[in-house]
Write an enzyme that holds these catalytic residues in place. Structure first.
Site, PDB file in Angstrom:
ATOM      1  N   CYS A   5      -4.995   3.005  10.307  1.00 12.84           N
ATOM      2  CA  CYS A   5      -5.570   4.340  10.494  1.00 12.84           C
ATOM      3  C   CYS A   5      -7.064   4.252  10.787  1.00 12.84           C
ATOM      4  O   CYS A   5      -7.791   5.230  10.646  1.00 12.84           O
ATOM      5  CB  CYS A   5      -5.303   5.225   9.278  1.00 12.84           C
ATOM      6  SG  CYS A   5      -5.971   4.589   7.721  1.00 12.84           S
ATOM      7  N   ASN A  12      -3.111  -5.982  -6.356  1.00 15.17           N
ATOM      8  CA  ASN A  12      -3.905  -6.061  -5.141  1.00 15.17           C
ATOM      9  C   ASN A  12      -3.007  -6.587  -4.026  1.00 15.17           C
ATOM     10  O   ASN A  12      -2.360  -7.633  -4.175  1.00 15.17           O
ATOM     11  CB  ASN A  12      -5.100  -6.992  -5.363  1.00 15.17           C
ATOM     12  CG  ASN A  12      -5.915  -7.220  -4.105  1.00 15.17           C
ATOM     13  OD1 ASN A  12      -5.508  -7.973  -3.231  1.00 15.17           O
ATOM     14  ND2 ASN A  12      -7.071  -6.580  -4.031  1.00 15.17           N
ATOM     15  N   ALA A  13      -2.970  -5.891  -2.909  1.00 15.16           N
ATOM     16  CA  ALA A  13      -2.028  -6.231  -1.847  1.00 15.16           C
ATOM     17  C   ALA A  13      -2.240  -7.643  -1.314  1.00 15.16           C
ATOM     18  O   ALA A  13      -1.270  -8.390  -1.106  1.00 15.16           O
ATOM     19  CB  ALA A  13      -2.157  -5.223  -0.712  1.00 15.16           C
ATOM     20  N   PHE A  33       0.851  -1.193   0.000  1.00 13.43           N
ATOM     21  CA  PHE A  33       0.000   0.000   0.000  1.00 13.43           C
ATOM     22  C   PHE A  33       0.890   1.247   0.000  1.00 13.43           C
ATOM     23  O   PHE A  33       0.703   2.173   0.781  1.00 13.43           O
ATOM     24  CB  PHE A  33      -0.945   0.047   1.212  1.00 13.43           C
ATOM     25  CG  PHE A  33      -1.841  -1.150   1.354  1.00 13.43           C
ATOM     26  CD1 PHE A  33      -3.020  -1.253   0.625  1.00 13.43           C
ATOM     27  CD2 PHE A  33      -1.505  -2.169   2.226  1.00 13.43           C
ATOM     28  CE1 PHE A  33      -3.844  -2.364   0.777  1.00 13.43           C
ATOM     29  CE2 PHE A  33      -2.319  -3.280   2.383  1.00 13.43           C
ATOM     30  CZ  PHE A  33      -3.498  -3.380   1.652  1.00 13.43           C
ATOM     31  N   ASP A  90       1.104  -1.191  -4.910  1.00 17.03           N
ATOM     32  CA  ASP A  90      -0.166  -0.479  -4.769  1.00 17.03           C
ATOM     33  C   ASP A  90      -1.043  -0.850  -5.961  1.00 17.03           C
ATOM     34  O   ASP A  90      -0.529  -1.168  -7.037  1.00 17.03           O
ATOM     35  CB  ASP A  90       0.048   1.041  -4.715  1.00 17.03           C
ATOM     36  CG  ASP A  90      -1.094   1.762  -4.022  1.00 17.03           C
ATOM     37  OD1 ASP A  90      -0.939   2.129  -2.845  1.00 17.03           O
ATOM     38  OD2 ASP A  90      -2.149   1.967  -4.661  1.00 17.03           O
ATOM     39  N   ASP A 131       0.806  -0.593   5.327  1.00 19.17           N
ATOM     40  CA  ASP A 131       0.146   0.689   5.622  1.00 19.17           C
ATOM     41  C   ASP A 131      -1.159   0.794   4.830  1.00 19.17           C
ATOM     42  O   ASP A 131      -1.293   1.632   3.930  1.00 19.17           O
ATOM     43  CB  ASP A 131       1.079   1.863   5.284  1.00 19.17           C
ATOM     44  CG  ASP A 131       0.502   3.206   5.716  1.00 19.17           C
ATOM     45  OD1 ASP A 131      -0.361   3.217   6.608  1.00 19.17           O
ATOM     46  OD2 ASP A 131       0.914   4.228   5.147  1.00 19.17           O
TER      47      ASP A 131
END
Length: 405
Positions: free
Chosen positions: A349, A288-289, A241, A262, A309
């Site tokens: 986050c 895609n992560a 990401f 990413d 992240d």
């Protein structure tokens, strides 16, 4: 304590016992369900006196006629707003927010200048990217012409040669029942023409910034975490990401090889431009992560440093279980791929996932991966995103730096 002269222009708003308790506990939001009269006669965006269920003054607040967050406290338990005009207070608070950044920040041309409630300016966010300032207005009150003017005048006073660009969140304006408008330049520099793109320095590195980007900014809340991660990074590094390469470019300073992943091609194109700007040579993968980590893990790929992240997985409380599963899958894959003695930098986050929740998830992932994990640092957002006691929403970012054996 007297209510402000401005606030007395509207009938006071009475809170339920639960709403009053919330304010006394330190929070600054009161939901409409905690107003005794859920449709008060106050003007949209006005300053109102707030009283508890017994008529005792709790302070002054900014009122929204449409949001479920009906009031946002502006002066709590003090007489700051008495006999002082509201635009003057807003201007002074903008100046105080800027002064705070001058005190605590070094080596950066990019930071959050105003962080809404955490700077006692609810509904206002201002970011700086060298000579471009971006402004977001999130409430009826901050959209008032007199308060807009106060904010703009204060920003011009402190940054006379900067462009001021307003980023408009259409959804927020709809929720606040504000007239539709487009993002655009709202303030020009004293000298030269307005700019919509620039280059800024952060932690000794250079980055591109363009107001037309898909995100609000460049994840300024991670600025200090970028530098901390770089201190532990070594060997082969993977930044998942990566967006525009924030962590990846910092890792490169101490790593042999860095790969950034990413799913956004436009973001990776900016990441490559940032690498070129710093004369760095990184590998960028559009993927895609989850799929990428799975393929790499199955293929036996190993790294010395991995950064995770992701965007907020839990934007609401009801998404909590799904978010935890997502975080665990990512961290489990990363833990299995790290060489002995490797470093994991894992972030969240999502406000609705607390630090305790996140640590529990990481512990479970470590057990399932049969790895020993030692926590080196537990970090939060950068100092330009201060945490306001009593308002847990301002404490949303978690960054865990760990050694994996």
């Amino acid at each position: 304590m007297k209510p402000s002269k401005t606030a007395t222009a509207n009938p006071p708003i009475h809170l339920t016992p639960r709403g009053a308790a919330r304010i006394r506990a330190g929070h600054v939001w009161v939901y409409r369900s905690d107003l005794k009269d859920q449709k008060p006669k106050a003007e949209p965006g006005s300053l109102v006196a707030v009283l508890d269920e017994k008529g005792r003054i709790l302070g002054d607040a900014l009122y929204s006629s449409s949001s479920q967050i009906a009031i946002r406290m502006f002066a709590v338990g003090r007489e700051e707003t008495y006999a002082v005009e509201l635009p003057e207070i807003v201007s002074n608070r903008v100046a105080a927010a800027i002064s705070y950044r001058d005190e605590v920040l070094q080596q950066t041309e990019a930071c959050r200048l105003v962080f809404s409630e955490a700077d006692f300016l609810p509904g206002l966010i201002v970011d700086r990217y060298n000579d471009i300032l971006t402004m977001q207005v999130l409430t009826q009150a901050m959209d008032r012409e007199d308060l807009r003017r106060a904010v703009m005048d204060s920003l011009r006073e402190h940054f006379p040669n900067s462009t001021i660009f307003e980023r408009v969140d259409e959804r927020i304006r709809e929720l606040e029942k504000l007239p539709a408008k487009e993002s655009g330049v709202v303030g020009k520099p004293q000298k030269g023409n307005a700019k919509t793109a620039t280059i800024f320095n952060m932690n000794g590195l250079r980055f591109h910034y363009d107001v037309s980007g898909q995100k609000t900014g460049a994840f300024l809340d991670q600025r200090e975490n970028y530098a901390a991660a770089a201190q532990y990074a070594r060997g082969d590094a993977l930044d998942v990401f990566t967006y525009q390469g924030g962590f990846a470019l910092h890792l490169y300073q101490n790593c042999r090889r860095v790969t950034g992943v990413d799913m956004s091609r436009p973001a990776l194109e900016v990441a490559e431009e940032n690498a070129t700007l710093n004369e760095y040579n990184l590998e960028w993968i559009e993927a895609n992560a989850f799929d990428y980590l799975k393929d790499q893990s199955v293929g036996g790929r190993a790294y010395d440093t991995i950064v995770l992240d992701p965007p907020a997985f839990a934007k609401t409380a009801k998404n909590f279980d799904t978010a935890i599963r997502g975080y665990k899958e990512l961290n489990l894959r990363a833990l299995k791929m790290l060489r002995a003695g490797g470093t994991l930098i894992s972030c969240s986050c999502s406000f609705h996932v607390s630090e305790a929740d996140f640590m529990e998830m990481l512990g479970t992932a470590a057990a399932d991966a049969h790895r020993r994990v030692r926590i080196l640092e537990k970090r939060n957002a950068a100092k330009d995103h201060p945490i306001l006691m009593g308002v847990p929403e301002t404490n949303y970012l978690k960054c865990i730096i760990a050694r994996v054996d």
